[in-house]
Design an enzyme around this catalytic site. Structure first.
Site, PDB file in Angstrom:
ATOM      1  N   SER A 159     100.842  49.636   5.518  1.00 60.70           N
ATOM      2  CA  SER A 159     101.982  49.960   4.363  1.00 60.70           C
ATOM      3  C   SER A 159     101.965  49.260   3.138  1.00 60.70           C
ATOM      4  O   SER A 159     101.062  49.463   2.487  1.00 60.70           O
ATOM      5  CB  SER A 159     103.998  49.656   5.073  1.00 60.70           C
ATOM      6  OG  SER A 159     104.637  50.117   4.520  1.00 60.70           O
ATOM      7  N   ASP A 263     104.834  61.286   7.687  1.00 64.81           N
ATOM      8  CA  ASP A 263     105.178  59.588   7.422  1.00 64.81           C
ATOM      9  C   ASP A 263     105.368  60.538   5.608  1.00 64.81           C
ATOM     10  O   ASP A 263     104.266  61.372   4.893  1.00 64.81           O
ATOM     11  CB  ASP A 263     103.692  58.559   7.300  1.00 64.81           C
ATOM     12  CG  ASP A 263     104.300  57.894   6.020  1.00 64.81           C
ATOM     13  OD1 ASP A 263     105.052  57.869   5.310  1.00 64.81           O
ATOM     14  OD2 ASP A 263     103.154  56.786   6.260  1.00 64.81           O
ATOM     15  N   HIS A 292     105.935  56.347  10.115  1.00 64.97           N
ATOM     16  CA  HIS A 292     105.473  55.582   9.389  1.00 64.97           C
ATOM     17  C   HIS A 292     105.418  54.548  10.140  1.00 64.97           C
ATOM     18  O   HIS A 292     106.430  54.334  10.410  1.00 64.97           O
ATOM     19  CB  HIS A 292     106.093  55.807   7.410  1.00 64.97           C
ATOM     20  CG  HIS A 292     105.412  53.683   6.594  1.00 64.97           C
ATOM     21  ND1 HIS A 292     104.381  54.310   5.952  1.00 64.97           N
ATOM     22  CD2 HIS A 292     106.149  53.141   6.403  1.00 64.97           C
ATOM     23  CE1 HIS A 292     103.921  53.374   5.449  1.00 64.97           C
ATOM     24  NE2 HIS A 292     105.137  52.615   5.443  1.00 64.97           N
TER      25      HIS A 292
END
Length: 315
Positions: A159, A263, A292
């Protein structure tokens, strides 16, 4: 990462609130550690209160003999997620992920505790990421000296950490890292954005793991004051993105990009891959169903990701 955990502060001038996710202690002593992977914390920059958490497969230490030739392990620098504003290298989901990765990939993981926004806006995290690379030149840490293959180094992040790994690599292009040789980037659900919404962002505006308002807030708190989401820290394909790809190509680095179709950032990640491929950068993708940060929120889903990473690293 997800919007769960520490909530962004309403007043950017005030420190972030305490973390809601649990933390895990390091387990450096093989005589008391319960895990098949050992871990220890090493100070990086006491002034900035940064450190690195090392992960080493227990069997590597137990099988070590100073009188025989010992196989060195790949070295992976890992940057945790959290939208630049929350979580830690000690947060249990990242501790578990790094521990499992060290075991399955038979690698040494260097998980970096970097400074968080809004107290330390970007590029502070990038500065810390590169400082960790320089740490290799001066450290006398046994696990690094005895077991790390410094000629087989990869920069990885999840991320926001994937964003950090990317920008740290761009900066490393002009850095003297001594014996450290970077071979590639491992971008796990990398966090990028832009002022113009993508199709996946609009379709999944209210996603439970990364709603659009949460990612907008993360950028608002982490970008330099006055910058918008078209800033180079946020939008990888804008502005000098092509020039940055040239650096990666010139260094001969390979890139691994993992993403999930559920995501909201999947279109961003595919744009990034398209940019890499358009420049001739050797790029491997790993797309799967899910949300995600899937392999962080659901460790049981990480098996096939680790297989793909192991293949890429040994490639």
């Amino acid at each position: 990462m997800s919007s769960s955990g520490q909530n962004p502060p309403s007043d950017p001038s005030k420190p972030s609130q305490p973390l809601l996710l649990p933390s895990s202690p390091a387990e450096p002593d093989p005589s008391t550690a319960t895990s098949s992977v050992l871990s220890k914390d090493i100070p990086l920059n006491p002034t900035n209160q940064t450190f690195v958490r090392l992960f080493l497969p227990r069997k590597t230490l137990e099988g070590y003999s100073s009188s025989t030739t010992n196989q060195k392990l790949p070295l992976i620098f890992y940057y945790h997620g959290g939208g630049f504003v929350r979580l830690s290298a000690t947060s249990t989901p990242f501790h578990v992920f790094c521990s499992n990765m060290a075991l399955h990939l038979q690698a040494i993981i260097v998980s970096v505790e970097y400074r968080l926004a809004p107290q330390h806006r970007l590029p502070a995290a990038y500065d810390d990421a590169v400082e960790a690379l320089h740490w290799i030149k001066t450290t006398h840490e046994d696990w690094i000296a005895k077991f790390a293959d410094l000629s087989s180094c990869f920069l990885m992040g999840t991320s926001a950490g994937g964003n950090i790994a990317y920008h740290a690599a761009i900066r490393a292009f002009e850095e003297d890292l001594g014996p450290l040789i970077i071979r590639g980037l491992l971008l796990h659900h990398p966090f990028f954005g832009g002022a113009e919404r993508t199709g996946s962002e609009l379709r999944m505006e209210n996603d439970q793991f990364l709603p659009l308002h949460a990612s907008d807030q993360a950028w608002k708190l982490s970008l330099p004051v006055g910058a918008n989401r078209d800033h180079e820290y946020c939008c990888a394909v804008a502005g000098a993105g092509s020039d940055r790809c040239d650096r990666i190509l010139k260094m001969g680095w390979r890139v691994f990009v993992a993403g999930c179709y559920g995501d909201p950032l999947i279109d961003r990640q595919m744009e990034l891959v398209k940019m890499f491929e358009g420049k001739g950068v050797e790029t491997v993708t790993y797309y799967s169903e899910g949300n995600h940060g899937l392999e962080i929120t659901e460790p049981s889903k990480a098996h096939y990701l680790f297989l793909a990473l192991k293949c890429f690293i040994s490639g």
